[in-house]
Design an enzyme around this catalytic site. Structure first.
Site, PDB file in Angstrom:
ATOM      1  N   LYS A  46       0.855  -1.186   0.000  1.00 55.51           N
ATOM      2  CA  LYS A  46       0.000   0.000   0.000  1.00 55.51           C
ATOM      3  C   LYS A  46       0.894   1.239   0.000  1.00 55.51           C
ATOM      4  CE  LYS A  46      -4.421   0.739   2.347  1.00 55.51           C
ATOM      5  NZ  LYS A  46      -5.088   0.583   3.644  1.00 55.51           N
TER       6      LYS A  46
HETATM    7  O1  G3P Z   1      -9.193   1.699   4.135  1.00 56.16           O
HETATM    8  C1  G3P Z   1      -8.920   2.970   4.629  1.00 56.16           C
HETATM    9  C2  G3P Z   1      -9.530   3.145   5.944  1.00 56.16           C
HETATM   10  O2  G3P Z   1      -8.881   2.357   6.901  1.00 56.16           O
HETATM   11  C3  G3P Z   1      -9.662   4.536   6.414  1.00 56.16           C
HETATM   12  O3  G3P Z   1     -10.871   4.571   7.066  1.00 56.16           O
HETATM   13  O4  G3P Z   1     -12.516   5.367   8.660  1.00 56.16           O
HETATM   14  O5  G3P Z   1     -10.077   5.939   8.962  1.00 56.16           O
HETATM   15  O6  G3P Z   1     -11.399   6.984   7.152  1.00 56.16           O
HETATM   16  P1  G3P Z   1     -11.241   5.792   8.023  1.00 56.16           P
END
Ligand code: G3P
Length: 220
Positions: free
Chosen positions: A86
């Site tokens: 990633k």
């Molecule tokens: O896949 C990306 C994710 O982990 C980010 O999610 O909820 O931190 O915006 P969030």
């Protein structure tokens, strides 16, 4: 649409894998930190995830210069054949993605928010592109509309290699529903959202009625 699980929790991955619905896992430094992860155990942790889920497992790089990202990516890719590296969507990330793709190491370009970013990620050789939905909602923009733009734009072109869109930063079942309707290839979903996706009050009510009626049959 495929489901990936967006977590670094082994117990969540084991549970979701037992349901037979997850085709991969995405992790990031925040998710690993949330599990109390230690640096010395990071590679073993990623390997353990790969042993549970037979599909792409994204492990994120944490350096900012292309050569460092590539070196880190090569080490991550050595952990297991299913590891996807990633890489953040930024100029050094694009350069690193190009080099990793040339070495046939699959890259998931993350922190992608716009159509131009997504097209550049695809051109650089990314196998997966992760537009973030919820983070747009956080700033009162429509994350689903931005995701739809990315899915639509990428569908217009042949990049000469497979590119899959991972709807990321998914916060609730409505995000999953909309991702599926627009034809996102994958939604990477936190375990709590996955649990909500399988539940419906009418399912619960229907089950209750079936069980009550079956009691009557048993007692007849
Ligand atoms: O896949 C990306 C994710 O982990 C980010 O999610 O909820 O931190 O915006 P969030």
């Amino acid at each position: 649409m495929k489901f990936f699980l967006d977590t670094a929790s082994i117990s969540e991955i084991e549970e979701a894998a037992s349901w037979g619905v997850i085709a991969g896992v995405t992790t990031n430094p925040s998710l690993y930190a949330r599990e109390g992860g230690k640096l010395s155990e990071f590679h073993a942790h990623i390997k353990r995830i790969c042993e549970i889920v037979d599909g792409p497992v994204s492990a994120e790089t944490v350096t900012l210069k292309r050569d460092e990202i590539v070196a880190e990516g090569e080490i991550l890719a050595d952990i297991h054949p299913n590891v996807v590296v990633k890489v953040p969507t930024m100029p050094e990330g694009l350069a690193a993605t190009k080099m990793l793709a040339e070495r046939e190491i699959p890259v998931n370009m993350t922190l992608c928010f716009t159509v131009p970013q997504a097209i550049m990620a695809a051109r650089a050789g990314a196998a997966y592109i992760s537009p973030f939905v919820g983070r747009f909602d956080d700033i009162s923009e429509d994350g689903i509309e931005h995701l739809a733009n990315v899915v639509g734009a990428l569908g217009n072109y042949d990049f000469g290699h497979d590119v899959e869109v991972i709807a990321a930063s998914i916060r609730h079942p409505e995000h999953v529903l909309q991702s599926a309707l627009m034809g996102a290839d994958i939604a990477t979903v936190p375990f709590a959202v996955l649990e909500k996706c399988i539940k419906h009050p009418l399912t619960d009510r229907g089950l209750e009625a079936f069980l009550a009626d079956w009691e009557k049959v048993k007692n007849s």
